[in-house]
Design a protein around this motif. Sequence first.
Motif, PDB file in Angstrom:
ATOM      1  N   LEU A  50       0.828  -1.213   0.000  1.00 35.20           N
ATOM      2  CA  LEU A  50       0.000   0.000   0.000  1.00 35.20           C
ATOM      3  C   LEU A  50       0.862   1.264   0.000  1.00 35.20           C
ATOM      4  O   LEU A  50       0.557   2.232  -0.701  1.00 35.20           O
ATOM      5  CB  LEU A  50      -0.925   0.011   1.225  1.00 35.20           C
ATOM      6  N   THR A  51       1.934   1.237   0.780  1.00 39.14           N
ATOM      7  CA  THR A  51       2.829   2.400   0.826  1.00 39.14           C
ATOM      8  C   THR A  51       3.447   2.638  -0.543  1.00 39.14           C
ATOM      9  O   THR A  51       3.555   3.775  -1.013  1.00 39.14           O
ATOM     10  CB  THR A  51       3.957   2.150   1.857  1.00 39.14           C
ATOM     11  N   THR A  52       3.859   1.538  -1.197  1.00 39.91           N
ATOM     12  CA  THR A  52       4.444   1.675  -2.536  1.00 39.91           C
ATOM     13  C   THR A  52       3.424   2.259  -3.504  1.00 39.91           C
ATOM     14  O   THR A  52       3.730   3.183  -4.267  1.00 39.91           O
ATOM     15  CB  THR A  52       4.915   0.299  -3.057  1.00 39.91           C
ATOM     16  N   ILE A  53       2.205   1.709  -3.467  1.00 39.99           N
ATOM     17  CA  ILE A  53       1.161   2.180  -4.382  1.00 39.99           C
ATOM     18  C   ILE A  53       0.917   3.673  -4.167  1.00 39.99           C
ATOM     19  O   ILE A  53       0.841   4.455  -5.120  1.00 39.99           O
ATOM     20  CB  ILE A  53      -0.156   1.380  -4.173  1.00 39.99           C
ATOM     21  N   LYS A  54       0.857   4.065  -2.902  1.00 41.51           N
ATOM     22  CA  LYS A  54       0.598   5.472  -2.593  1.00 41.51           C
ATOM     23  C   LYS A  54       1.697   6.373  -3.157  1.00 41.51           C
ATOM     24  O   LYS A  54       1.418   7.371  -3.814  1.00 41.51           O
ATOM     25  CB  LYS A  54       0.488   5.664  -1.081  1.00 41.51           C
ATOM     26  N   SER A  55       2.963   5.988  -2.959  1.00 45.92           N
ATOM     27  CA  SER A  55       4.011   6.893  -3.413  1.00 45.92           C
ATOM     28  C   SER A  55       4.095   6.941  -4.938  1.00 45.92           C
ATOM     29  O   SER A  55       4.393   7.995  -5.512  1.00 45.92           O
ATOM     30  CB  SER A  55       5.360   6.541  -2.784  1.00 45.92           C
ATOM     31  N   TYR A  56       3.788   5.822  -5.602  1.00 47.02           N
ATOM     32  CA  TYR A  56       3.834   5.846  -7.065  1.00 47.02           C
ATOM     33  C   TYR A  56       2.661   6.620  -7.666  1.00 47.02           C
ATOM     34  O   TYR A  56       2.812   7.297  -8.680  1.00 47.02           O
ATOM     35  CB  TYR A  56       3.919   4.430  -7.638  1.00 47.02           C
ATOM     36  N   THR A  57       1.476   6.558  -7.036  1.00 44.13           N
ATOM     37  CA  THR A  57       0.362   7.373  -7.561  1.00 44.13           C
ATOM     38  C   THR A  57       0.671   8.845  -7.337  1.00 44.13           C
ATOM     39  O   THR A  57       0.371   9.680  -8.193  1.00 44.13           O
ATOM     40  CB  THR A  57      -1.001   7.034  -6.896  1.00 44.13           C
ATOM     41  N   SER A  76       2.960   0.033 -14.024  1.00 50.61           N
ATOM     42  CA  SER A  76       3.193  -1.404 -13.912  1.00 50.61           C
ATOM     43  C   SER A  76       3.651  -1.778 -12.491  1.00 50.61           C
ATOM     44  O   SER A  76       3.335  -2.863 -12.004  1.00 50.61           O
ATOM     45  CB  SER A  76       4.145  -1.887 -15.010  1.00 50.61           C
ATOM     46  N   VAL A  77       4.373  -0.863 -11.831  1.00 55.19           N
ATOM     47  CA  VAL A  77       4.730  -1.112 -10.424  1.00 55.19           C
ATOM     48  C   VAL A  77       3.451  -1.203  -9.586  1.00 55.19           C
ATOM     49  O   VAL A  77       3.278  -2.109  -8.759  1.00 55.19           O
ATOM     50  CB  VAL A  77       5.635   0.010  -9.864  1.00 55.19           C
ATOM     51  N   ILE A  78       2.530  -0.265  -9.840  1.00 48.86           N
ATOM     52  CA  ILE A  78       1.276  -0.245  -9.082  1.00 48.86           C
ATOM     53  C   ILE A  78       0.501  -1.544  -9.312  1.00 48.86           C
ATOM     54  O   ILE A  78      -0.022  -2.152  -8.388  1.00 48.86           O
ATOM     55  CB  ILE A  78       0.424   0.990  -9.489  1.00 48.86           C
ATOM     56  N   GLN A  79       0.493  -1.992 -10.569  1.00 48.99           N
ATOM     57  CA  GLN A  79      -0.204  -3.234 -10.885  1.00 48.99           C
ATOM     58  C   GLN A  79       0.421  -4.434 -10.159  1.00 48.99           C
ATOM     59  O   GLN A  79      -0.280  -5.275  -9.609  1.00 48.99           O
ATOM     60  CB  GLN A  79      -0.156  -3.454 -12.388  1.00 48.99           C
ATOM     61  N   ASN A  80       1.756  -4.483 -10.150  1.00 49.42           N
ATOM     62  CA  ASN A  80       2.432  -5.589  -9.458  1.00 49.42           C
ATOM     63  C   ASN A  80       2.090  -5.625  -7.983  1.00 49.42           C
ATOM     64  O   ASN A  80       1.862  -6.685  -7.405  1.00 49.42           O
ATOM     65  CB  ASN A  80       3.954  -5.443  -9.580  1.00 49.42           C
ATOM     66  N   GLN A  81       2.090  -4.455  -7.370  1.00 49.16           N
ATOM     67  CA  GLN A  81       1.790  -4.393  -5.935  1.00 49.16           C
ATOM     68  C   GLN A  81       0.338  -4.771  -5.653  1.00 49.16           C
ATOM     69  O   GLN A  81       0.043  -5.396  -4.648  1.00 49.16           O
ATOM     70  CB  GLN A  81       2.095  -2.990  -5.386  1.00 49.16           C
ATOM     71  N   THR A  82      -0.555  -4.373  -6.565  1.00 48.68           N
ATOM     72  CA  THR A  82      -1.962  -4.747  -6.389  1.00 48.68           C
ATOM     73  C   THR A  82      -2.106  -6.260  -6.511  1.00 48.68           C
ATOM     74  O   THR A  82      -2.793  -6.898  -5.712  1.00 48.68           O
ATOM     75  CB  THR A  82      -2.853  -4.066  -7.455  1.00 48.68           C
ATOM     76  N   ASP A  83      -1.436  -6.844  -7.506  1.00 54.80           N
ATOM     77  CA  ASP A  83      -1.477  -8.302  -7.671  1.00 54.80           C
ATOM     78  C   ASP A  83      -1.001  -8.990  -6.400  1.00 54.80           C
ATOM     79  O   ASP A  83      -1.561  -9.995  -5.975  1.00 54.80           O
ATOM     80  CB  ASP A  83      -0.585  -8.736  -8.841  1.00 54.80           C
ATOM     81  N   ARG A  84       0.044  -8.435  -5.819  1.00 56.53           N
ATOM     82  CA  ARG A  84       0.594  -9.039  -4.611  1.00 56.53           C
ATOM     83  C   ARG A  84      -0.427  -9.003  -3.460  1.00 56.53           C
ATOM     84  O   ARG A  84      -0.572  -9.966  -2.714  1.00 56.53           O
ATOM     85  CB  ARG A  84       1.852  -8.274  -4.215  1.00 56.53           C
ATOM     86  N   MET A  85      -1.135  -7.871  -3.355  1.00 53.49           N
ATOM     87  CA  MET A  85      -2.143  -7.781  -2.306  1.00 53.49           C
ATOM     88  C   MET A  85      -3.285  -8.756  -2.557  1.00 53.49           C
ATOM     89  O   MET A  85      -3.818  -9.355  -1.625  1.00 53.49           O
ATOM     90  CB  MET A  85      -2.679  -6.362  -2.200  1.00 53.49           C
TER      91      MET A  85
END
Length: 266
Positions: A50-57, A76-85
């Motif tokens: 979530l922290t990663t997604i927030k900083s990339y958005t 694509s970073v955001i997508q990877n992190q979402t997939d992980r969640m």
Amino acid sequence: IRVTFTPIHRRETGIVGTIAVLQDVTEQEKLEASRREFVANVSHELRTPLTTIKSYTEALEDGAMEDPELGLKFASVIQNQTDRMIRLVTDLLHLSRLDSKEAQLRKQMTPVLEMLEDVADRFSFQMQERGIKPTLFVANGVDSVWIDRDQIDQVLDNLFSNAMKYTPEDGTIAMEARIMEDKMLAISLQDNGIGIPRKDLDRIFERFYRVDKARSRNMGGTGLGLSIAREIVRAHGGTISLQSELGSGTRVTFTLPLQEQGGDGR
Ligand code: ADP
């Protein structure tokens, strides 16, 4: 041990005695501690992506979007992190169903050879990409087994994907099925990958336990694969064990009762 004293009063005579209650709280405390650890782990595992997604958005908002190449990279970073969640939450839901015994096993007679061939097929593309060679050995007398096919497929997928993740290119993964003396079917998966240090072996089936957290996350692992496998195998009345030698490989073996259809009283 917790001791509590309760005095017994009689209106006429005053205190006539005391009840002493001795309670073993160690088990209770251990359970409570492991529950707290679990919640802390889940929170941490969800917070990181979530922290990663927030900083990339935020970076996209702040102008990264104007550079299309950079914009796509961040998306694509955001997508990877979402997939992980999603993987994590799916695994957690699966575990919680197994914990609550809500998940009734839907057992069916399942041909062992076909089931193992199918696992190898599911991973054939990945294996080809990494030059990993599979072998399959099914001993004489092994035929069918009365199991919940979907659940055991999940066990096999978790073990196979671990073998893939932790085995370098050009390795081998050997699957084997044989019958033990006590009428159990034993299925094992052996790889010649990085192995697990001796000190970690005792805890490897614990939820979120990993030898190397960063490495496991990079490989897309949730740290729940082995604990899910253990719950499913136990629900079938089997056992699971792991042997490993650092640097030379890992072998996981699980057993399943070989009983006739309807023979388990369900
Ligand atoms: P993960 O999602 O991290 O793979 P698992 O519960 O499946 O979680 O496995 C727990 C840990 O056990 C892994 O992080 C890894 O360190 C170790 N492990 C599991 N299988 C293997 C294997 N075949 N070879 C080496 N290490 C393994």
